[in-house]
Design a protein around this motif. Structure first.
Motif, PDB file in Angstrom:
ATOM      1  N   LEU A  21       1.062   4.702   0.971  1.00  0.00           N
ATOM      2  CA  LEU A  21       0.314   5.576   1.874  1.00  0.00           C
ATOM      3  C   LEU A  21       0.185   6.999   1.346  1.00  0.00           C
ATOM      4  CD1 LEU A  21       1.789   4.362   5.284  1.00  0.00           C
ATOM      5  CD2 LEU A  21      -0.508   3.924   4.393  1.00  0.00           C
ATOM      6  N   LEU A  59      -8.269   3.169   2.976  1.00  0.00           N
ATOM      7  CA  LEU A  59      -7.266   2.731   3.942  1.00  0.00           C
ATOM      8  C   LEU A  59      -7.916   2.435   5.284  1.00  0.00           C
ATOM      9  CD1 LEU A  59      -4.333   2.233   4.765  1.00  0.00           C
ATOM     10  CD2 LEU A  59      -4.138   4.692   5.255  1.00  0.00           C
ATOM     11  N   VAL A  81       0.859  -1.189   0.000  1.00  0.00           N
ATOM     12  CA  VAL A  81       0.000   0.000   0.000  1.00  0.00           C
ATOM     13  C   VAL A  81       0.886   1.227   0.000  1.00  0.00           C
ATOM     14  CG1 VAL A  81      -1.715   1.325   1.292  1.00  0.00           C
ATOM     15  CG2 VAL A  81      -1.842  -1.180   1.245  1.00  0.00           C
TER      16      VAL A  81
END
Length: 540
Positions: free
Chosen positions: A302, A310, A300
């Motif tokens: 961010l 998320l 992932v």
């Protein structure tokens, strides 16, 4: 679903009726087909009916029905599309992300996938959308599944005689990278078998909500059938449940559905899937998450991911998932938790799916895993009360809710389970499924505490209903060698089979458990988690 039954032996079948061309199926002809082919129990009320429509209504099977010629033609067309004029599947590529929309499984599905994947080139992330997929032909499903799994025996059927046979694909694997499969409550039948095949072969990740729970297969009896074809000479057809379906791991999704690896709300499934399509960082892990789930590593980014997605991802992670935060450099990773990531990212509204009163329980991780999947529910205050003992009524409610068995509106099965009692619909459902029984006096005694050996017998019947291997073992029971060491000598004879079948899945070895001790909520939860994870239905 298969068009016709190809394995029937010729000869004695249908001997009671002379099959001649007719304008429509008669009740007598339907009666013969039901007697010889139907996979379930036939209610006595069926034989009291005088019309085909009345007989099928009394059968109570929502998946068995009679089609007029016009309806059958529309049904066949829908199998090769989605009923809206679109084809059964579509493959698209955008920004390096491959997407497969699987609307149904028909004759053209595999060719569409094969050609689309071949033309994609360079795609390393695939999202397969099964939402709303209501099924199709089993062979087409196996071939479509082979794109990610490779060929072999991928789907199994078990008929009324307990004969097990398979749908096999001869195609090779076309995609080496894993699939992220989107499912929802409208994913049914062959769509569920496809999702379960990805899970069983460990070829990807399932995201969304629990699927519909149609784990039975129907055969279409029409004019082409070698035995019964004369009854459908007018172009009509009978779709009848003839087998129970099992995925590659020989487990069934019937009634309970397929549980995704990540259970998220419908409006977040797409976002969570895209979030997990980031490439692995090559030079600097800073700003990335690494997730170990379903035997794959997922990344992932961010800095570029959707924050609501998320939050949904972090809330959906079961306790058994491993999560790492990039610490910089090409190999720097530090173990972390969803809570820590949510706090560091300032995700307002993040709510962990945990019971607040189970931290001291030795089975806390298993209990919270079931809570994360939506399998266990707490009381009105959100508490689980892990140390509380279970009575027979409460156990029925816990198991029925966990397995998504619908509460029954039928008349109560026992005189001491009143129609207006909160627990009666659950008891009635489990009794109809053959999971629970009454006592010798004909009563259920809903308020009685549930002894360990009763709980073992009940859970073992549920497992035998899910797993074809467990069903076969349950039918045979333990041999003398299994009983020789005295592990089950303290159990009543009726309880030995259940205690033996799942020995190793209990909270302790069967020989160390007091058969007549009262089952607590935490013990029941752990055993349920252990059984489901052993079968591969949830993350272990």
């Amino acid at each position: 679903m298969r068009k016709i039954l190809r394995r029937l032996a010729a000869g004695a079948l249908g001997a009671a009726v002379l099959w001649t061309p007719a304008l429509a199926l008669s009740p007598q002809e339907l009666g013969v087909i039901l007697t010889e082919q139907y996979a379930g129990e036939i209610p006595a009320q069926v034989w009291e009916q005088t019309t085909v429509e009345g007989m099928l209504d009394a059968l109570g099977d929502p998946f068995s029905r009679y089609y007029t010629a016009q309806e059958y033609a529309a049904f066949q067309a829908a199998v090769n599309g989605d009923g809206t004029g679109e084809g059964p599947a579509a493959v698209t590529v955008a920004d390096g992300l491959g997407r497969i929309d699987l609307r149904s499984f028909g004759a053209d599905t595999y060719a569409i996938l094969r050609d689309g994947v071949a033309a994609a080139g360079g795609v390393h992330h695939w999202i397969v959308d099964l939402r709303g997929n209501r099924g199709g032909e089993l062979q087409a499903t196996a071939d479509a599944l082979s794109v990610f799994t490779g060929g072999g025996e991928l789907i199994y059927l078990r008929d009324r005689a307990d004969k097990l046979y398979s749908a096999k694909s001869g195609y090779s694997k076309l995609c080496l990278d894993p699939a992220i499969v989107l499912v929802d409550g409208a994913t049914a039948s062959a769509g569920e078998l496809y999702a379960a095949g990805i899970r069983d072969r460990q070829r990807g990740l399932l995201i969304g909500s629990r699927t519909y729970g149609k784990g039975v297969a129907q055969s279409a009896f029409d004019a082409s059938h070698p035995t019964y074809g004369g009854a459908f000479a007018d172009g009509s057809a009978l779709l009848l449940t003839t087998e129970k379906a099992f995925s590659d791991a020989l487990v069934s999704n019937n009634i309970m559905g397929v549980l995704p690896n990540l259970v998220v709300e419908a409006d977040q499934a797409e976002g969570v899937a895209r979030l997990l399509c980031a490439d692995a960082p090559r030079e600097d892990t800073g700003g990335y998450l690494r997730l170990h789930l379903a035997r794959w590593r997922w990344y992932v980014d961010l800095a570029h991911g959707d924050r609501e997605a998320l939050r949904a991802l972090l809330e959906a992670l079961p306790p058994q998932a491993e999560l790492y935060l990039g610490a910089g450099g090409p190999e720097g990773w530090t173990p972390t938790t969803p809570q820590a990531v949510a706090q560091a990212q300032g995700l307002s509204g993040y709510t962990p799916r945990r019971f607040p009163d189970v931290d001291a329980s030795p089975y806390a991780q298993a209990i919270n895993a079931l809570r994360t999947y939506g399998i266990l529910k707490g009381d009105e205050a959100g508490q689980f009360r892990p140390a509380d003992g279970l009575d027979r009524a409460s156990l029925c409610a816990l198991l029925a809710q966990a397995m998504d068995y619908p509460p029954s509106a039928a008349d109560p099965a026992f005189a001491d389970t009143p129609a207006d009692a909160w627990y009666t619909p659950y008891i009635t459902t489990l009794h109809a499924l053959g999971v629970v029984n009454g006592y010798d006096d004909g009563l259920f005694h809903p308020d009685d505490p549930i002894p360990h050996q009763q709980f073992m017998a009940i859970l073992s019947r549920i497992v035998a209903g899910i797993s074809a291997n467990s069903y076969a073992a349950f039918q045979l029971g333990p041999d003398q060698a299994a009983l020789a060491d005295g592990d089950f000598s303290a159990y009543d004879p009726w309880a030995v089979k259940g205690a033996w079948l799942l020995d190793g899945a209990w909270f302790a070895p069967a020989r160390d458990i007091d058969p007549n001790g009262v089952t607590t909520r935490e013990e029941a939860a752990y055993c349920l988690w252990s059984a489901l994870s052993t079968l591969g239905l949830i993350q272990g």
